[in-house]
Design a protein around this motif. Structure first.
Motif, mmCIF file in Angstrom:
data_model
loop_
_atom_site.group_PDB
_atom_site.id
_atom_site.type_symbol
_atom_site.label_atom_id
_atom_site.label_comp_id
_atom_site.label_asym_id
_atom_site.label_seq_id
_atom_site.Cartn_x
_atom_site.Cartn_y
_atom_site.Cartn_z
ATOM 1 N N TYR A 212 0.866 -1.176 0.000
ATOM 2 C CA TYR A 212 0.000 0.000 0.000
ATOM 3 C C TYR A 212 0.904 1.227 0.000
ATOM 4 N N ARG B 236 -3.407 7.981 -3.633
ATOM 5 C CA ARG B 236 -3.137 6.666 -3.052
ATOM 6 C C ARG B 236 -3.157 5.604 -4.127
ATOM 7 N N TYR C 131 -1.170 1.406 -5.185
ATOM 8 C CA TYR C 131 -0.627 0.130 -4.749
ATOM 9 C C TYR C 131 0.565 -0.233 -5.613
#
Length: 220
Positions: free
Chosen positions: A171, A182, A184
């Motif tokens: 993450y 945000r 991954y």
């Protein structure tokens, strides 16, 4: 698919990998900062080892408008494929932040492929190179490729081994010019590569903190 217990990372290995990943993305952030001339913050607050199915569910449930990823293959003492994944809306915010200013949507779309490829290459290549270097190894990394789709499609890439069922899932918190983006990082590896990486992580921990209990590897 149930995760084979023999290839789960223990707490020491997980902490070591998280530390290496944070060093890698910190160096990538410094390189991005030079490129865009803006404050860039990158961190890896959590790492998980999951199956491909679980990784697909994690990224899929967070995005309702599609996903975009930068994809690269890597080979060396451990090999696999790595993806930097964002929801489509976050990718546009990233391009706007990297390009600077309040560009109109049509200009952002025109710049998106190039900006994503360059940003992804800096983040992924920098992260992989740093991890490999600290572990005393080298990796060859392919050129970046932009792919779009949903969670399952990202983890069923052409050329991916049927055995490549294990995903190291990172993450990431990504901030460019005070825009929070945000996403991954997903590293797909087969069991052999993950075991090789696990061995290297334990050697790194042993060099850093001293003797650690041996691990009994059980054939899956």
């Amino acid at each position: 698919m149930v995760m084979p217990e023999a290839i789960e990372l223990d707490e020491l290995e997980r902490d070591a990998f998280s530390e290496l990943a944070n060093i890698g993305v910190s160096r990538a952030a410094a390189n991005l900062r030079e490129m865009v001339g803006q404050q860039v913050l990158l961190s890896v607050p959590a790492v998980a080892v999951v199956t491909r199915d679980d990784a697909a569910k994690i990224v899929g449930e967070k995005a309702t408008d599609g996903l975009v990823a930068v994809h690269q293959a890597f080979t060396g003492d451990f090999s696999g494929r790595v993806l930097l994944i964002f929801p489509e809306t976050n990718s546009l915010a990233l391009v706007r932040a990297v390009a600077g200013g309040e560009l109109p949507l049509e200009d952002i779309i025109e710049l998106e492929q190039e900006a994503l490829a360059e940003t992804g290459n800096i983040v992924l290549n920098g992260c992989l190179a740093t991890i490999a270097n600290i572990l005393g190894r080298t990796l060859e990394v392919s050129l970046p490729e932009i792919i779009r789709g949903n969670g399952p499609s990202f983890f069923e890439l052409a050329g991916a081994s049927e055995a490549a069922d294990i995903v190291l899932f990172l993450y990431i918190d990504f901030s460019v010019n005070e825009r929070d983006i945000r996403g991954y990082i997903a590293m797909l590896m087969d069991l052999s590569s993950l075991k090789s990486l696990r061995k290297l992580l334990r050697e790194f921990v042993q060099r850093t903190v001293g003797e650690i209990p041996p691990v009994a590897y059980v054939a899956p």
